[in-house]
Write a protein that holds these residues in place. Structure first.
Motif, PDB file in Angstrom:
ATOM      1  N   LYS A   1       0.839  -1.204   0.000  1.00 58.73           N
ATOM      2  CA  LYS A   1       0.000   0.000   0.000  1.00 58.73           C
ATOM      3  C   LYS A   1       0.872   1.252   0.000  1.00 58.73           C
ATOM      4  N   GLN A   2       0.382   2.307  -0.629  1.00 54.91           N
ATOM      5  CA  GLN A   2       1.065   3.590  -0.598  1.00 54.91           C
ATOM      6  C   GLN A   2       0.918   4.176   0.798  1.00 54.91           C
ATOM      7  N   LYS A   3       2.020   4.633   1.351  1.00 52.50           N
ATOM      8  CA  LYS A   3       2.000   5.225   2.687  1.00 52.50           C
ATOM      9  C   LYS A   3       1.528   6.660   2.605  1.00 52.50           C
ATOM     10  N   ASP A   4       0.995   7.166   3.721  1.00 56.48           N
ATOM     11  CA  ASP A   4       0.463   8.535   3.754  1.00 56.48           C
ATOM     12  C   ASP A   4       1.472   9.568   3.259  1.00 56.48           C
ATOM     13  N   ASP A   5       2.735   9.408   3.644  1.00 61.27           N
ATOM     14  CA  ASP A   5       3.761  10.386   3.294  1.00 61.27           C
ATOM     15  C   ASP A   5       4.604   9.968   2.085  1.00 61.27           C
ATOM     16  N   GLU A   6       4.162   8.947   1.373  1.00 60.92           N
ATOM     17  CA  GLU A   6       4.918   8.422   0.230  1.00 60.92           C
ATOM     18  C   GLU A   6       4.389   9.011  -1.069  1.00 60.92           C
ATOM     19  N   SER A   7       5.288   9.476  -1.905  1.00 58.97           N
ATOM     20  CA  SER A   7       4.864  10.027  -3.194  1.00 58.97           C
ATOM     21  C   SER A   7       4.361   8.899  -4.094  1.00 58.97           C
ATOM     22  N   LEU A   8       3.564   9.272  -5.072  1.00 55.28           N
ATOM     23  CA  LEU A   8       3.070   8.283  -6.035  1.00 55.28           C
ATOM     24  C   LEU A   8       4.247   7.621  -6.751  1.00 55.28           C
ATOM     25  N   LYS A   9       5.239   8.421  -7.096  1.00 49.36           N
ATOM     26  CA  LYS A   9       6.415   7.896  -7.788  1.00 49.36           C
ATOM     27  C   LYS A   9       7.126   6.841  -6.932  1.00 49.36           C
ATOM     28  N   ALA A  10       7.339   7.136  -5.659  1.00 50.92           N
ATOM     29  CA  ALA A  10       8.019   6.196  -4.759  1.00 50.92           C
ATOM     30  C   ALA A  10       7.188   4.922  -4.591  1.00 50.92           C
ATOM     31  N   TYR A  11       5.870   5.081  -4.482  1.00 54.33           N
ATOM     32  CA  TYR A  11       4.996   3.908  -4.355  1.00 54.33           C
ATOM     33  C   TYR A  11       5.074   3.021  -5.598  1.00 54.33           C
ATOM     34  N   LEU A  12       5.036   3.630  -6.774  1.00 54.63           N
ATOM     35  CA  LEU A  12       5.088   2.856  -8.016  1.00 54.63           C
ATOM     36  C   LEU A  12       6.415   2.118  -8.161  1.00 54.63           C
TER      37      LEU A  12
ATOM     38  N   THR B   1     -10.878   5.034 -15.509  1.00 58.56           N
ATOM     39  CA  THR B   1      -9.911   4.019 -15.086  1.00 58.56           C
ATOM     40  C   THR B   1      -9.220   3.437 -16.311  1.00 58.56           C
ATOM     41  N   PRO B   2      -7.907   3.362 -16.288  1.00 54.86           N
ATOM     42  CA  PRO B   2      -7.202   2.756 -17.426  1.00 54.86           C
ATOM     43  C   PRO B   2      -7.563   1.281 -17.553  1.00 54.86           C
ATOM     44  N   SER B   3      -7.508   0.777 -18.773  1.00 52.55           N
ATOM     45  CA  SER B   3      -7.918  -0.605 -19.000  1.00 52.55           C
ATOM     46  C   SER B   3      -6.757  -1.592 -19.024  1.00 52.55           C
ATOM     47  N   THR B   4      -5.537  -1.085 -19.160  1.00 47.65           N
ATOM     48  CA  THR B   4      -4.373  -1.975 -19.164  1.00 47.65           C
ATOM     49  C   THR B   4      -3.331  -1.455 -18.185  1.00 47.65           C
ATOM     50  N   LEU B   5      -2.440  -2.324 -17.807  1.00 48.63           N
ATOM     51  CA  LEU B   5      -1.360  -1.949 -16.889  1.00 48.63           C
ATOM     52  C   LEU B   5      -0.442  -0.919 -17.536  1.00 48.63           C
ATOM     53  N   ILE B   6      -0.166  -1.077 -18.807  1.00 50.66           N
ATOM     54  CA  ILE B   6       0.692  -0.113 -19.515  1.00 50.66           C
ATOM     55  C   ILE B   6       0.034   1.262 -19.551  1.00 50.66           C
TER      56      ILE B   6
ATOM     57  N   PHE C   1      -2.144   2.393 -17.434  1.00 46.46           N
ATOM     58  CA  PHE C   1      -2.091   2.914 -16.066  1.00 46.46           C
ATOM     59  C   PHE C   1      -0.720   3.538 -15.795  1.00 46.46           C
ATOM     60  N   MET C   2       0.349   2.802 -16.136  1.00 39.85           N
ATOM     61  CA  MET C   2       1.695   3.306 -15.871  1.00 39.85           C
ATOM     62  C   MET C   2       1.977   4.584 -16.663  1.00 39.85           C
ATOM     63  N   ASP C   3       1.467   4.664 -17.883  1.00 41.16           N
ATOM     64  CA  ASP C   3       1.631   5.887 -18.677  1.00 41.16           C
ATOM     65  C   ASP C   3       0.925   7.061 -17.997  1.00 41.16           C
ATOM     66  N   TRP C   4      -0.293   6.844 -17.522  1.00 36.25           N
ATOM     67  CA  TRP C   4      -1.041   7.897 -16.835  1.00 36.25           C
ATOM     68  C   TRP C   4      -0.319   8.330 -15.563  1.00 36.25           C
ATOM     69  N   ALA C   5       0.135   7.353 -14.811  1.00 39.31           N
ATOM     70  CA  ALA C   5       0.831   7.655 -13.561  1.00 39.31           C
ATOM     71  C   ALA C   5       2.114   8.432 -13.853  1.00 39.31           C
TER      72      ALA C   5
END
Length: 146
Positions: free
Chosen positions: A66-77, A117-122, A124-128
């Motif tokens: 899980k992404q932590k409260d103080d963790e950036s989206l980039k660090a979580y990914l 919601t993105p339909s594929t993992l790729i 999703f990763m592009d959006w993120a």
């Protein structure tokens, strides 16, 4: 390295060429005439390095990442992808569900995902990646240097 069609003696002599680091050191430290054949060498090698075997985790483990409260989206990914590489099942739909379920609910990125919601993992990763880049650019533009 595969030596198809060569005698076992050739495979035995070529084996050290495939080793690196600790394994090469282990092989070099073997006493001469202690190994009678290639099968014995294989048994000793496996016995020596069995504890270092890389073990895969159940894909269900990813549901706990899980992404932590103080963790950036980039660090979580980055962390999620590292854990994803250890999973024994790489089913894309399951990976998407685990990834989406792990994002901090109050993350601004969740607002973006709520719209569509993105339909594929790729996808999703592009959006993120786009979201992270836009956020980093905004921070760079609004932060005074010096």
């Amino acid at each position: 390295m595969t030596l198809h069609g060569f005698p076992r003696e050739t495979a035995y002599r070529a084996f050290p060429l495939t080793l690196k680091g600790v394994a090469r050191g282990w092989f070099g430290a073997l006493w001469s005439d202690t190994i009678e054949n290639f099968e014995e060498l294989g048994r000793q090698f496996i016995t020596q390095f069995m504890a270092n075997k890389w073990r895969r985790r159940s894909a269900a483990y990813l549901l706990t990442v899980k992404q932590k409260d103080d963790e950036s989206l980039k660090a979580y990914l980055v962390r999620f992808n590292k854990e994803r590489m250890t999973a024994n099942d790489q089913d894309e739909k399951f990976m998407m569900a685990a990834l989406l379920g792990g994002i901090w609910p109050r993350s601004p990125f969740m607002t973006e995902l709520a719209r569509k919601t993105p339909s594929t993992l790729i996808e999703f990763m592009d959006w993120a990646d786009d979201f992270v880049n836009a956020k980093e650019t905004l921070i760079a533009l609004t932060t005074r240097s010096g």
